[in-house]
Design a protein around this motif. Structure first.
Motif, PDB file in Angstrom:
ATOM      1  N   ALA A 198      -3.764   9.553 -10.795  1.00 24.95           N
ATOM      2  CA  ALA A 198      -5.150   9.463 -10.336  1.00 24.95           C
ATOM      3  C   ALA A 198      -5.678  10.829  -9.906  1.00 24.95           C
ATOM      4  O   ALA A 198      -4.905  11.741  -9.572  1.00 24.95           O
ATOM      5  CB  ALA A 198      -5.248   8.477  -9.174  1.00 24.95           C
ATOM      6  N   ALA A 199      -7.008  10.955  -9.913  1.00 28.23           N
ATOM      7  CA  ALA A 199      -7.612  12.192  -9.408  1.00 28.23           C
ATOM      8  C   ALA A 199      -7.317  12.341  -7.924  1.00 28.23           C
ATOM      9  O   ALA A 199      -6.976  13.437  -7.444  1.00 28.23           O
ATOM     10  CB  ALA A 199      -9.120  12.165  -9.650  1.00 28.23           C
ATOM     11  N   HIS A 200      -7.447  11.244  -7.201  1.00 27.82           N
ATOM     12  CA  HIS A 200      -7.102  11.244  -5.774  1.00 27.82           C
ATOM     13  C   HIS A 200      -6.952   9.800  -5.320  1.00 27.82           C
ATOM     14  O   HIS A 200      -7.628   8.898  -5.819  1.00 27.82           O
ATOM     15  CB  HIS A 200      -8.176  11.940  -4.932  1.00 27.82           C
ATOM     16  N   VAL A 201      -6.046   9.576  -4.364  1.00 24.10           N
ATOM     17  CA  VAL A 201      -5.838   8.248  -3.797  1.00 24.10           C
ATOM     18  C   VAL A 201      -6.039   8.318  -2.289  1.00 24.10           C
ATOM     19  O   VAL A 201      -5.479   9.188  -1.619  1.00 24.10           O
ATOM     20  CB  VAL A 201      -4.415   7.719  -4.099  1.00 24.10           C
ATOM     21  N   THR A 202      -6.857   7.400  -1.788  1.00 26.19           N
ATOM     22  CA  THR A 202      -7.078   7.294  -0.344  1.00 26.19           C
ATOM     23  C   THR A 202      -6.539   5.956   0.131  1.00 26.19           C
ATOM     24  O   THR A 202      -6.885   4.913  -0.416  1.00 26.19           O
ATOM     25  CB  THR A 202      -8.576   7.382  -0.001  1.00 26.19           C
ATOM     26  N   MET A 203      -5.681   5.987   1.133  1.00 32.41           N
ATOM     27  CA  MET A 203      -5.239   4.750   1.763  1.00 32.41           C
ATOM     28  C   MET A 203      -6.110   4.501   2.981  1.00 32.41           C
ATOM     29  O   MET A 203      -6.095   5.274   3.942  1.00 32.41           O
ATOM     30  CB  MET A 203      -3.763   4.823   2.182  1.00 32.41           C
ATOM     31  N   GLN A 263       5.313  12.846   0.693  1.00 28.73           N
ATOM     32  CA  GLN A 263       5.169  13.947  -0.269  1.00 28.73           C
ATOM     33  C   GLN A 263       3.795  13.939  -0.918  1.00 28.73           C
ATOM     34  O   GLN A 263       3.193  14.997  -1.124  1.00 28.73           O
ATOM     35  CB  GLN A 263       6.257  13.832  -1.343  1.00 28.73           C
ATOM     36  N   ALA A 264       3.280  12.738  -1.236  1.00 25.10           N
ATOM     37  CA  ALA A 264       1.944  12.646  -1.833  1.00 25.10           C
ATOM     38  C   ALA A 264       0.883  13.165  -0.867  1.00 25.10           C
ATOM     39  O   ALA A 264      -0.070  13.837  -1.280  1.00 25.10           O
ATOM     40  CB  ALA A 264       1.652  11.202  -2.226  1.00 25.10           C
ATOM     41  N   LEU A 265       1.052  12.873   0.423  1.00 24.55           N
ATOM     42  CA  LEU A 265       0.105  13.388   1.416  1.00 24.55           C
ATOM     43  C   LEU A 265       0.209  14.904   1.533  1.00 24.55           C
ATOM     44  O   LEU A 265      -0.808  15.611   1.606  1.00 24.55           O
ATOM     45  CB  LEU A 265       0.371  12.741   2.780  1.00 24.55           C
ATOM     46  N   ASN A 266       1.425  15.428   1.539  1.00 24.06           N
ATOM     47  CA  ASN A 266       1.617  16.882   1.664  1.00 24.06           C
ATOM     48  C   ASN A 266       1.063  17.636   0.460  1.00 24.06           C
ATOM     49  O   ASN A 266       0.572  18.761   0.597  1.00 24.06           O
ATOM     50  CB  ASN A 266       3.107  17.187   1.839  1.00 24.06           C
ATOM     51  N   LYS A 267       1.150  17.028  -0.722  1.00 20.90           N
ATOM     52  CA  LYS A 267       0.622  17.676  -1.926  1.00 20.90           C
ATOM     53  C   LYS A 267      -0.895  17.660  -1.977  1.00 20.90           C
ATOM     54  O   LYS A 267      -1.511  18.406  -2.758  1.00 20.90           O
ATOM     55  CB  LYS A 267       1.162  16.971  -3.175  1.00 20.90           C
ATOM     56  N   GLY A 268      -1.522  16.784  -1.193  1.00 20.82           N
ATOM     57  CA  GLY A 268      -2.973  16.667  -1.227  1.00 20.82           C
ATOM     58  C   GLY A 268      -3.477  15.691  -2.283  1.00 20.82           C
ATOM     59  O   GLY A 268      -4.691  15.526  -2.438  1.00 20.82           O
ATOM     60  N   SER A 269      -2.573  15.017  -2.986  1.00 17.88           N
ATOM     61  CA  SER A 269      -3.004  14.044  -3.989  1.00 17.88           C
ATOM     62  C   SER A 269      -3.353  12.704  -3.363  1.00 17.88           C
ATOM     63  O   SER A 269      -3.894  11.815  -4.021  1.00 17.88           O
ATOM     64  CB  SER A 269      -1.918  13.854  -5.049  1.00 17.88           C
ATOM     65  N   ALA A 270      -3.045  12.554  -2.071  1.00 12.64           N
ATOM     66  CA  ALA A 270      -3.381  11.327  -1.347  1.00 12.64           C
ATOM     67  C   ALA A 270      -3.736  11.676   0.090  1.00 12.64           C
ATOM     68  O   ALA A 270      -3.271  12.693   0.627  1.00 12.64           O
ATOM     69  CB  ALA A 270      -2.216  10.343  -1.377  1.00 12.64           C
ATOM     70  N   THR A 271      -4.577  10.849   0.680  1.00  7.85           N
ATOM     71  CA  THR A 271      -4.941  11.008   2.086  1.00  7.85           C
ATOM     72  C   THR A 271      -4.945   9.639   2.756  1.00  7.85           C
ATOM     73  O   THR A 271      -5.021   8.605   2.094  1.00  7.85           O
ATOM     74  CB  THR A 271      -6.332  11.645   2.263  1.00  7.85           C
ATOM     75  N   VAL A 272      -4.873   9.649   4.093  1.00  5.03           N
ATOM     76  CA  VAL A 272      -4.961   8.427   4.882  1.00  5.03           C
ATOM     77  C   VAL A 272      -6.232   8.474   5.714  1.00  5.03           C
ATOM     78  O   VAL A 272      -6.524   9.494   6.359  1.00  5.03           O
ATOM     79  CB  VAL A 272      -3.735   8.262   5.806  1.00  5.03           C
ATOM     80  N   ALA A 305       0.826  -1.212   0.000  1.00  5.14           N
ATOM     81  CA  ALA A 305       0.000   0.000   0.000  1.00  5.14           C
ATOM     82  C   ALA A 305       0.859   1.259   0.000  1.00  5.14           C
ATOM     83  O   ALA A 305       0.592   2.214  -0.743  1.00  5.14           O
ATOM     84  CB  ALA A 305      -0.924  -0.005   1.218  1.00  5.14           C
ATOM     85  N   VAL A 306       1.909   1.245   0.812  1.00  3.50           N
ATOM     86  CA  VAL A 306       2.778   2.422   0.914  1.00  3.50           C
ATOM     87  C   VAL A 306       3.525   2.666  -0.400  1.00  3.50           C
ATOM     88  O   VAL A 306       3.868   3.799  -0.735  1.00  3.50           O
ATOM     89  CB  VAL A 306       3.748   2.258   2.107  1.00  3.50           C
ATOM     90  N   THR A 307       3.754   1.602  -1.149  1.00  2.00           N
ATOM     91  CA  THR A 307       4.372   1.730  -2.464  1.00  2.00           C
ATOM     92  C   THR A 307       3.373   2.234  -3.500  1.00  2.00           C
ATOM     93  O   THR A 307       3.678   3.103  -4.327  1.00  2.00           O
ATOM     94  CB  THR A 307       4.938   0.373  -2.926  1.00  2.00           C
ATOM     95  N   LEU A 308       2.168   1.658  -3.470  1.00  2.00           N
ATOM     96  CA  LEU A 308       1.154   1.981  -4.479  1.00  2.00           C
ATOM     97  C   LEU A 308       0.671   3.423  -4.402  1.00  2.00           C
ATOM     98  O   LEU A 308       0.478   4.078  -5.436  1.00  2.00           O
ATOM     99  CB  LEU A 308      -0.049   1.047  -4.315  1.00  2.00           C
ATOM    100  N   VAL A 309       0.449   3.920  -3.194  1.00  2.00           N
ATOM    101  CA  VAL A 309      -0.203   5.229  -3.040  1.00  2.00           C
ATOM    102  C   VAL A 309       0.536   6.338  -3.786  1.00  2.00           C
ATOM    103  O   VAL A 309      -0.068   7.053  -4.594  1.00  2.00           O
ATOM    104  CB  VAL A 309      -0.401   5.560  -1.551  1.00  2.00           C
ATOM    105  N   PRO A 310       1.847   6.555  -3.564  1.00  2.00           N
ATOM    106  CA  PRO A 310       2.511   7.642  -4.301  1.00  2.00           C
ATOM    107  C   PRO A 310       2.587   7.392  -5.795  1.00  2.00           C
ATOM    108  O   PRO A 310       2.537   8.332  -6.595  1.00  2.00           O
ATOM    109  CB  PRO A 310       3.901   7.709  -3.668  1.00  2.00           C
ATOM    110  N   ALA A 311       2.703   6.110  -6.204  1.00  2.00           N
ATOM    111  CA  ALA A 311       2.775   5.807  -7.637  1.00  2.00           C
ATOM    112  C   ALA A 311       1.441   6.106  -8.314  1.00  2.00           C
ATOM    113  O   ALA A 311       1.401   6.707  -9.397  1.00  2.00           O
ATOM    114  CB  ALA A 311       3.165   4.341  -7.839  1.00  2.00           C
ATOM    115  N   LEU A 312       0.340   5.697  -7.694  1.00  2.00           N
ATOM    116  CA  LEU A 312      -0.984   5.958  -8.268  1.00  2.00           C
ATOM    117  C   LEU A 312      -1.323   7.439  -8.244  1.00  2.00           C
ATOM    118  O   LEU A 312      -1.987   7.960  -9.146  1.00  2.00           O
ATOM    119  CB  LEU A 312      -2.050   5.165  -7.499  1.00  2.00           C
ATOM    120  N   ALA A 313      -0.864   8.132  -7.203  1.00  2.06           N
ATOM    121  CA  ALA A 313      -1.203   9.549  -7.038  1.00  2.06           C
ATOM    122  C   ALA A 313      -0.643  10.427  -8.147  1.00  2.06           C
ATOM    123  O   ALA A 313      -1.126  11.558  -8.348  1.00  2.06           O
ATOM    124  CB  ALA A 313      -0.703  10.046  -5.678  1.00  2.06           C
ATOM    125  N   GLU A 314       0.335   9.915  -8.891  1.00  2.00           N
ATOM    126  CA  GLU A 314       0.902  10.722  -9.977  1.00  2.00           C
ATOM    127  C   GLU A 314      -0.101  10.940 -11.101  1.00  2.00           C
ATOM    128  O   GLU A 314      -0.033  11.935 -11.821  1.00  2.00           O
ATOM    129  CB  GLU A 314       2.155  10.028 -10.528  1.00  2.00           C
TER     130      GLU A 314
END
Length: 483
Positions: free
Chosen positions: A201-206, A305-314, A190-199
Motif C-alpha cells: 500500500a501507499a500508506h496504512v493508518t491504524m 518495523q512498519a511504523l519505524n519505516k514510515g509505511s504505517a502510522t497509528v 488489525a495488528v496482523t493486517l497493518v504490516p502485511a498491507l504496508a508492504e
C-alpha cells in the motif's frame, strides 16, 4: 438421512472437530460417528480467514494438537500453513472421509424417552432440510458467527466513495497496491493486517479508539531450535510445548497478581521497539490491565518495523463520520482513504446458533450454568468445546475431547444412556461465563451461560488444573446424573 443414526455426531470440521474425531477413534473405537460441517471445506477459522498476513495469535506448539506435535520451526505460523496441518491430520487418520460438507445444523431435539438427539440440518446443495439421530451431540463449531463479523453503525457510510471491507469477508481480488488504507481497530486482526498491507500500500493508518497491549516475540522459538539440535525431535517438541504452557500460565498469573509490574515490562518492550520519539502514552498504553483482554502478539516485531519505516502510522481518535474521501474524526482531523478495513471484531454465536430443545422445551443458553467448561445444566448428552481465553484454544479442546471419551466409556460400561447436569440450587452464586472485557464478549453477555464460583461450576482458565480434573478426576463425581 432421516433414518441414519450414529453414536456421536460432531458439529464442525475445524480445529476442535478434527481433534474430537481423532480422540473418538482412539479412545472409543467401538463408537460410530459422523462430522457435519456447514461450509464446503474443513479447517474452520483457518479456511475462512483469507486476509493478508493471517496467522496464529498463539504459538503453534500449544495451538497444535497434543497427538500431532507441530514440527515446523516457525511457531507463529501463517494461516495457509496451519490449514495444511489440519488437512494432513484429517487425511492421515481417515477423518476427512467422515465429514458431511454443506450441512448446517439448525435445530437439535433431545428425547428422554428415546435417549437420543434428532438433529436437523440445512443441506446447501439442494436447500432441503435433512436429519440425523445420535446418542451424543458434540458441538465443535467454535464461538463466533461465520456469517459475518461485527460491524458498527458508521455515520455517513453511504457517502464514502472507496471500499469498505471486513476482514472476515476479504475479497480475493482486492488490489490495495499503491492505495491509502485505513484499518479501524487495534486487536489481533488489525495488528496482523497493518504490516502485511504496508508492504504494497501507499500508506496504512491504524485508527484505534484506545490502545491494546502488544508484545513482540520471535516467530521461531530459539529455545526450541536449540532443543532440536540436541535432542530427538519428538522429545524436543514435547519439552517446547510444556515450556510454552508453563510460561503462558506464569505470565497470565503475573498479569493478574502484579498488573503494574507487567504494565511497565510491556510498555518497556514497546518503547525499545519504537524508540524514544514514539508517543507511547497516547498510542500504546491501554486503559485496562494486561490480560483483561488477549495480548496481541507481534511476531518478529513486524508491526513496529512498519511504523519505524514510515509505511504505517497509528492514530488514536474516534470516528465522527465517513466522508466522500475517507473519515472525519472527533478531534476535527481527517483521514483520506481509498480502502477502509473495519477490523472491528467478531460476533459470538453460541452453539453455532442452533436451536436446542429438550423434550420439547427450548433451551436458552443464558439460563444454563457451565459444568467443567463443556456441559450445561439441563441439557443431556451434549458437550461443547470452548477453548481458553488466556492460552491456546487447542489445550482445552484436547482436554474436552478426552473427557467426552471417558464419559462415553463410563456410560457404556455402566449401561447408562443419558448423562445430565442437574440445575444448580437457587443460592448458588453465579457470575458471567467469561471474565474478559473484550468487546465481543461484552456484546454477547446476554447470550452466554453463567458460571459459578467453585468447581465444577467454575470455568477454569488453568490448563494444569483442568488436566488433572478432566483426565484423572472421577466421571461419576456425584454431580452428573446417569440414567
Amino acid at each position: 438421512m432421516s433414518d441414519e443414526s450414529v453414536d456421536v455426531l460432531i458439529v464442525g470440521a475445524g480445529l476442535s472437530g478434527i481433534g474430537a474425531a481423532w480422540h473418538l477413534q482412539k479412545l472409543c473405537p467401538d463408537r460410530s460417528y459422523a462430522i457435519v460441517e456447514a461450509r464446503n471445506a474443513l479447517g474452520g477459522t483457518w479456511d475462512l480467514f483469507r486476509y493478508p498476513g493471517v496467522r496464529s495469535d498463539s504459538d503453534m506448539h500449544t495451538l497444535g494438537y497434543s497427538f500431532r506435535p507441530w514440527t515446523d520451526p516457525k511457531a507463529i505460523a501463517e494461516g495457509p500453513t496451519i490449514l495444511n496441518y489440519l488437512r494432513e491430520t484429517a487425511s492421515d487418520s481417515g477423518i476427512d472421509r467422515k465429514i458431511r460438507f454443506g450441512h448446517k445444523v439448525v435445530r437439535a431435539d433431545w428425547s428422554s424417552q428415546d435417549a437420543q438427539w434428532t438433529v436437523q440440518m440445512l443441506r446447501e446443495s439442494d436447500g432441503t432440510t435433512v436429519s440425523m439421530r445420535c446418542g451424543f451431540l458434540f458441538m465443535c463449531s467454535g464461538y463466533y458467527d461465520y456469517a459475518g463479523g461485527y460491524q458498527p453503525e458508521f455515520p455517513g457510510l453511504d457517502r464514502f466513495g472507496g471500499q469498505l471491507i471486513h476482514p472476515q469477508k476479504w475479497p480475493e481480488d482486492l488490489d490495495y497496491a499503491g492505495k491509502k488504507v485505513v484499518v479501524i481497530g487495534s486487536g489481533a486482526t488489525a495488528v496482523t493486517l497493518v504490516p502485511a498491507l504496508a508492504e504494497k500500500a501507499a500508506h496504512v493508518t491504524m485508527l484505534q479508539r484506545s490502545p491494546t497491549w502488544m508484545v513482540a516475540r520471535p516467530s521461531v522459538d530459539p529455545i526450541n531450535t536449540k532443543l532440536r539440535e540436541r535432542l530427538p525431535l519428538q522429545t524436543a517438541l514435547k519439552l517446547t510445548r510444556w515450556k510454552n504452557v508453563l510460561m503462558g500460565m506464569y505470565v497470565f498469573r503475573l498479569c493478574r497478581k502484579s498488573p503494574q509490574r507487567m504494565r511497565q515490562l510491556l510498555l518497556g518492550g514497546v518503547r525499545q521497539a519504537l524508540g524514544p520519539k514514539a508517543d507511547i502514552a497516547t498510542h500504546f498504553t491501554p486503559r485496562y490491565n494486561p490480560w483483561e483482554q488477549r495480548l496481541c502478539l507481534v511476531p518478529d516485531g513486524d508491526f513496529f518495523q512498519a511504523l519505524n519505516k514510515g509505511s504505517a502510522t497509528v492514530v488514536t481518535d474516534q470516528i465522527e463520520s465517513f466522508t466522500e474521501s475517507g473519515l472525519k474524526l472527533q478531534s476535527g482531523a481527517t483521514l483520506d482513504a481509498d480502502i477502509i478495513v473495519s477490523a472491528t471484531g467478531l460476533k459470538l454465536a453460541m452453539l453455532g446458533k442452533a436451536a436446542i430443545f429438550v423434550d420439547g422445551q427450548r433451551v436458552e443458553p443464558a439460563r444454563t450454568v457451565n459444568y467443567k467448561g463443556l456441559m450445561y445444566t439441563g441439557v443431556p448428552n451434549l458437550a461443547n468445546t470452548f477453548g481458553y481465553t488466556n492460552a491456546s484454544w487447542t489445550l482445552k479442546a484436547d482436554l474436552t475431547a478426552q473427557y467426552v471419551c471417558r464419559l462415553l466409556n463410563h456410560m457404556r460400561k455402566s449401561g447408562a444412556r443419558q448423562c445430565l447436569v442437574p440445575e444448580v440450587g437457587p443460592d448458588t452464586p453465579l457470575q458471567p461465563w467469561v471474565d474478559f472485557s473484550s468487546g465481543y464478549f461484552q456484546r454477547a453477555a446476554d447470550q452466554l451461560p453463567r458460571q459459578g464460583t467453585t468447581k465444577p461450576w467454575k470455568l477454569n482458565q488453568n490448563y494444569l488444573s483442568d488436566m488433572f480434573a478432566m483426565r484423572f478426576g472421577k466421571v461419576a463425581d456425584g454431580v452428573l446424573k446417569f440414567s
